[in-house]
Design a protein around this motif. Structure first.
Motif, PDB file in Angstrom:
ATOM      1  N   ALA A  66      -6.539  -0.512   1.080  1.00  0.00           N
ATOM      2  CA  ALA A  66      -5.085  -0.647   1.290  1.00  0.00           C
ATOM      3  C   ALA A  66      -4.794  -1.910   2.091  1.00  0.00           C
TER       4      ALA A  66
ATOM      5  N   LEU B 196       2.080   0.198   3.965  1.00  0.00           N
ATOM      6  CA  LEU B 196       0.971   0.612   3.088  1.00  0.00           C
ATOM      7  C   LEU B 196      -0.290   1.022   3.847  1.00  0.00           C
TER       8      LEU B 196
ATOM      9  N   TYR C 218      -7.126   3.340  -5.141  1.00  0.00           N
ATOM     10  CA  TYR C 218      -5.925   2.920  -4.412  1.00  0.00           C
ATOM     11  C   TYR C 218      -4.905   2.280  -5.364  1.00  0.00           C
TER      12      TYR C 218
END
Ligand code: NDP
Length: 521
Positions: free
Chosen positions: A239, A367, A168
């Motif tokens: 995330a 996000l 990520y």
């Protein structure tokens, strides 16, 4: 003796402290030493303003002058009265010496908090991550019907893996690197309260093309994209963790930000400000964190996730080609993302950039929420196939195009008007003036309903869900949530526009009575 632009007795427009709004004021005096003008608002409020916060008066028609006179007094009286009652500390006017170039405003003004205030913000901050987790778990179930809700919770190792966090972070920083590339036009944002205009590099579409090329190369060299599918939950959790850390960083750094750089939505309450964002445009040098997060890692990430789902559908269902339903979902959403990147400049006049600070709400929304819940239809189709007939597909395509035309034309018309109100291409449209100097469109798309762009967006949202069929409610989560979001967003915008434009806004509402859905709402 230093020259000055305005003389005593002149009637001009003065900026109201802490906002970008201008009201009619009379120049009372000018102090040569501090270079400040003392001005008087219509309700009797006296303030000292610097020259750059004063503009010449606009000559209006009799009708508009009536609107301005009626309107400009009201908010000022209410605000002054409210401040007198609320707190002695919240004095707007101090006649003592102040640093040149600043308004003499001392403490933040108290205001009505949006989203249910502090309790609402806490609930949203706890509820949204839980909601993402439940949606993804539910979607993985063989039968994701309501009778099988809530889904069983997975083991801890299914939720967390350091390597996925690394993936990520790599994604985020590669996107940041693409954003830093010196390609693409540089545009100016709308004026800030101190008159500055920030510059933004518009290279979202380049970033998208580079990402596509990099992904193509990765697949060519044997990188297994299905890793993202098998570690989807862990990715969503990574995330989420990152967005929480980012929000904490944003809050801490905002404590050192000067007053004039705080968001008009911030309140002074730590919890609420952590949620809504305290600083309006947090930047690392020229790198604008909010602008970057709004369209890059999440929006481009959404397209990548959809593509992974398409590949997984072929793999799991042993198909030689993706299903028609999957192709429609992928292409509809791809069009949406490419359109957003193509029209990246329009983001500069959005509520997110101009009004809301950068805090948990936008960090998590950009996000986590967007890439992991907006891709739910594609995720659903991987293990819940739906055979779509061509005639039905044609109706859905027509619906999508209809929504897109309304959405794009409405947004483009307003953006063109805000960029250049005297654009000859817009000369046929009717407008009403407002006391701020800006006008409102009252014909064309914006004369149809007050938020035609939301209407188009909602029609498109329906077209994204329909390819998944009617077996389960889950693929319709997006349209249900999005309707609620846009109705709430419309109410927020309405509240702000009413404050900004007063009677001119009332007049617009009379002329265009429906908010989003013609003859319904
Ligand atoms: P809008 O583009 O709807 O802008 C609202 C602003 O437009 C108002 O504050 C006002 O600002 C101006 N305005 C309102 N009425 C008029 C008028 N009659 N004439 C001229 N100007 C007017 O704001 P959003 O940021 O909410 O939406 C932008 C787009 O993003 C929309 O298409 C929306 O559907 C989409 N969106 C998508 C989301 C998603 O998750 N997919 C989430 C949120 C939005 P001013 O007068 O100060 O210029």
């Amino acid at each position: 003796m230093p020259s000055r632009k305005f003389v005593e007795g002149e009637v001009v427009r003065g900026r109201w402290p802490g906002s970008s709004l201008y009201y009619e004021v009379e120049i009372l005096s000018h102090d040569n030493k501090s270079q400040l003008y003392t001005v008087k608002y219509k309700d009797g409020t006296e303030l000292e303003l610097k020259e750059s916060d004063i503009k010449e008066r606009i000559i209006l028609s009799t009708e508009d002058r009536y609107i301005v006179t009626q309107y400009s007094l009201r908010p000022r009286r209410e605000e002054v009265k409210a401040k007198e009652i609320e707190s002695e500390e919240q004095n707007l006017v101090t006649k003592g010496p102040a640093p040149l170039g600043t308004f003499q405003v001392t403490t933040p003004q108290r205001k009505d908090l949006e989203f249910g205030g502090v309790p609402g913000a806490v609930l949203i901050m706890l509820g949204l991550p839980a909601c993402v987790l439940l949606l993804l778990l539910q979607c993985r179930q063989k039968d994701p019907g309501l009778l099988h809700f809530p889904p069983p919770l997975p083991a801890l190792h299914e939720l967390w893996e350091p390597r996925v966090c690394g993936v990520y972070l790599l994604w985020f920083f590669v996107q940041a690197l693409f954003h830093l590339l010196p390609v693409g036009k540089v545009a100016e944002g709308t004026p800030l309260v101190d008159g500055r205009r920030l510059q933004y590099r518009l290279n979202g579409l380049y970033a998208f093309i580079l990402t596509s090329a990099a992904l193509g190369a990765a697949v060519f060299w044997g990188v297994e994209l299905c890793y993202l599918y098998t570690h989807f939950l862990q990715l969503a959790l990574a995330a989420t963790g990152f967005s929480v850390l980012l929000s904490a960083y944003l809050y801490v750094r905002s404590l050192r930000a000067p007053r004039e750089e705080l968001s008009p939505a911030s309140s002074g309450n730590a919890v609420y400000d952590f949620f809504i964002g305290r600083e309006l445009n947090p930047r690392l040098g020229a790198f604008d964190l909010k602008f970057f997060c709004e369209l890059r890692p999440g929006l481009i990430g959404w397209v990548v996730i959809n593509l992974v789902m398409l590949l997984m559908e072929m793999k799991i269902q042993e198909r030689a080609a993706p299903s028609l339903a999957m192709i429609l979902v992928n292409s509809f959403q791809l069009l949406y993302v490419v359109d957003a990147l193509w029209n990246e400049e329009a983001l500069l006049t959005s509520m997110d950039i101009m009004h809301d600070g950068f805090g948990f709400m936008l960090a998590f929304g950009d996000l986590v929420w967007v890439p992991f819940t907006y891709s739910l239809q594609a995720f659903y189709l991987v293990s819940h196939p739906h055979d779509l007939s061509w005639p039905l597909a044609s109706v859905i395509i027509a619906l999508k195009l209809c929504g897109y035309v309304i959405f794009r034309c409405a947004n483009s018309q307003k953006n063109a008007f805000r960029k250049n109100p005297t654009d000859p291409k817009l000369a046929h449209l009717k407008t009403i003036h407002t006391s701020t100097g800006k006008s409102l469109l009252v014909s064309g798309w914006w004369g149809f309903v007050r938020h035609p762009n939301y209407l188009g967006d909602l029609i498109m949202a329906l077209a994204w869900s329909l390819p998944c069929g009617f077996n389960h409610l889950l693929p319709y989560f997006y349209i249900i949530y999005f309707t609620a979001l846009l109705i709430h967003r419309e109410a927020r915008d309405e509240h702000q526009c009413r404050r900004k434009y007063g009677l001119a806004w009332e007049k617009y509402c009379q002329r265009v009575p429906y908010r989003i859905f013609p003859y319904i709402y």
